[in-house]
Motif scaffolding. Structure first.
Motif, PDB file in Angstrom:
ATOM      1  N   UNK A   1      16.475  -4.715  -6.916  1.00 16.48           N
ATOM      2  CA  UNK A   1      16.754  -4.867  -5.488  1.00 16.48           C
ATOM      3  C   UNK A   1      15.835  -5.997  -5.046  1.00 16.48           C
ATOM      4  N   UNK A   2      16.440  -7.130  -4.690  1.00 15.53           N
ATOM      5  CA  UNK A   2      15.647  -8.345  -4.510  1.00 15.53           C
ATOM      6  C   UNK A   2      15.296  -8.581  -3.050  1.00 15.53           C
ATOM      7  N   UNK A   3      14.077  -9.111  -2.868  1.00 18.40           N
ATOM      8  CA  UNK A   3      13.627  -9.391  -1.509  1.00 18.40           C
ATOM      9  C   UNK A   3      14.548 -10.407  -0.838  1.00 18.40           C
ATOM     10  N   UNK A   4      15.015 -11.405  -1.620  1.00 18.47           N
ATOM     11  CA  UNK A   4      15.883 -12.437  -1.016  1.00 18.47           C
ATOM     12  C   UNK A   4      17.228 -11.841  -0.582  1.00 18.47           C
ATOM     13  N   UNK A   5      17.518 -10.642  -1.068  1.00 19.33           N
ATOM     14  CA  UNK A   5      18.727  -9.933  -0.641  1.00 19.33           C
ATOM     15  C   UNK A   5      18.345  -8.759   0.276  1.00 19.33           C
ATOM     16  N   UNK A   6      17.217  -8.891   0.947  1.00 19.19           N
ATOM     17  CA  UNK A   6      16.699  -7.834   1.845  1.00 19.19           C
ATOM     18  C   UNK A   6      16.597  -6.473   1.168  1.00 19.19           C
ATOM     19  N   UNK A   7      16.330  -6.492  -0.121  1.00 17.06           N
ATOM     20  CA  UNK A   7      16.164  -5.277  -0.931  1.00 17.06           C
ATOM     21  C   UNK A   7      17.408  -4.378  -0.911  1.00 17.06           C
ATOM     22  N   UNK A   8      18.555  -4.959  -0.533  1.00 13.30           N
ATOM     23  CA  UNK A   8      19.789  -4.169  -0.564  1.00 13.30           C
ATOM     24  C   UNK A   8      20.232  -3.949  -2.011  1.00 13.30           C
ATOM     25  N   UNK A   9      21.031  -2.919  -2.220  1.00 13.72           N
ATOM     26  CA  UNK A   9      21.623  -2.710  -3.545  1.00 13.72           C
ATOM     27  C   UNK A   9      22.777  -3.685  -3.711  1.00 13.72           C
ATOM     28  N   UNK A  10      22.769  -4.390  -4.840  1.00 11.64           N
ATOM     29  CA  UNK A  10      23.868  -5.306  -5.138  1.00 11.64           C
ATOM     30  C   UNK A  10      24.739  -4.639  -6.214  1.00 11.64           C
TER      31      UNK A  10
END
Ligand SMILES: Cc1ncc(COP(=O)(O)O)c(C=O)c1O
Length: 361
Positions: free
Chosen positions: A123-132
């Protein structure tokens, strides 16, 4: 003789032995209730009672609270034992488990103890820690039996989107796997709480407790929501661990459920006082980057230029203030802070954190 290689949790030892401080930002839940927060008289309680496979009045409360039938409820000693039972009932040694990262360390320690092979999805910070969900799909293999995630996410406090959770569920189903959603922080949405993920289908298991959102950790009132068949299996496994619930705690938990609005009001008041302090603090710092959670009790800022190890050391030695270093979540440039404490203490703790950060500049 072979010994288990993993039978301890470094994070839990930290939480129990080293997270205390006068100015505590390390605790992740609402500050603990005392007995006087519940309308209880001594004659309401007893020491022993019919707690064979769950204390029926408590099972009923948990079932109603979650909109399921009691045969889908497993009473457990906190979310911790709930997770342990859910893992033990769905996995064989050597099975593969896909776990979110960053993650709550105890999930990983418990899975390792049970002999699971762990893979991660980030869960990446650059993706706001959302689940991808695409990342989840990429990380699945034919051997994956379980996907493990938290909602709200520990350590970031991010709320999972229901559509993404459903896609993850479909991915699991395609592989004849299941999803375990640890929703212990979701309770902190109170009346805005989305329905528990068990309602998406029997390929989901949900674990939770009254610990974090209600300040009732001492009752150890945890639960698993699962299919009746899996729930039965978990009770049989629990015979190897806790065997019975603690009747007095179960009775107190029933009283807590019957007066949950009052317990929630206390918690919401604390969060209403502390969240603006957190927001103002984060707003004022150009040495931190943070995905700011809308709900819940925790946040996970990134320290941009200095080491969290140095910050933690300075906070302890000079400021009597505690945070949780991000190394416990495999993200050493971050640290976790909690806003469920006494407002005066929390305000002072943020001032001290600010002073320590200034000193490190
Ligand atoms: C994600 C998560 N699950 C479970 C727990 C433990 O909950 P309990 O005290 O109900 O066992 C914690 C505590 O920090 C947690 O962060």
């Amino acid at each position: 003789m072979t010994y288990r290689t993993h039978s301890a949790s470094p994070y839990m030892q930290f939480a129990k032995l080293r997270s205390g401080a006068t100015y505590n930002l390390a605790s992740s839940g609402i500050m603990q209730c005392s007995l006087s927060d519940l309308p209880v008289e001594l004659h309401d309680l007893d020491i022993s009672g019919p707690t064979l496979y769950g204390y029926a009045p408590l099972k009923e409360r948990i079932a109603k609270f979650n909109g399921v039938t009691p045969d889908r409820v497993v009473c457990a000693a906190g979310t911790s034992m709930a997770n342990h039972l859910a893992f033990a009932a769905t996995l064989e040694p050597g099975d593969e488990v896909l776990v979110e990262r960053p993650t709550y360390e105890l999930l990983v320690s418990t899975l390792q103890y049970l002999g699971a092979n762990i893979r991660y999805f980030d869960r990446r910070m650059e993706n706001d820690f959302r689940i991808d969900p695409e990342e989840v799909a990429r990380r699945m293999t034919a051997k994956t039996r379980l996907i493990v995630l938290t909602n709200l996410h520990n350590p970031t406090g991010v709320l999972n989107d229901e559509a993404a959770l459903n896609v993850v569920g479909e991915i699991a189903r395609d592989y004849k796997a299941r999803v375990l959603a640890d929703e212990v922080y979701l309770e902190a949405l109170y009346e805005q709480r989305p329905r528990p993920a068990i309602h998406f289908g029997d390929h989901f298991l949900v674990t939770s407790s009254l610990t974090k959102a209600y300040g009732l950790s001492g009752l150890r009132c945890g639960w698993v929501l699962a299919s009746p068949e899996l729930a039965h299996r978990m009770y049989l496994i629990n015979d190897l661990y806790g065997v019975y619930g603690a009747t007095t705690a179960d009775m107190l938990s029933v009283i807590a459920f019957d007066n949950l609005d009052g317990v929630a009001a206390r918690a919401k008041k604390l969060l209403a006082a502390n969240r603006p302090v957190l927001d103002a603090f984060l707003q004022s710092r150009d040495d931190l980057a943070c995905v700011r959670p809308e709900f819940g009790t925790i946040a996970f800022p990134k320290l941009l230029h200095r080491s969290v190890h140095d910050l933690d050391h300075l906070l302890r030695e000079k400021y009597d203030t505690s945070i949780v270093p991000g190394r416990y979540f495999e993200m050493p440039q971050h640290f976790r802070i909690g806003i469920g404490g006494d407002p005066e203490m929390t305000r002072a703790a943020f001032e001290r954190l600010g002073d320590a950060l200034d000193e490190l500049r």
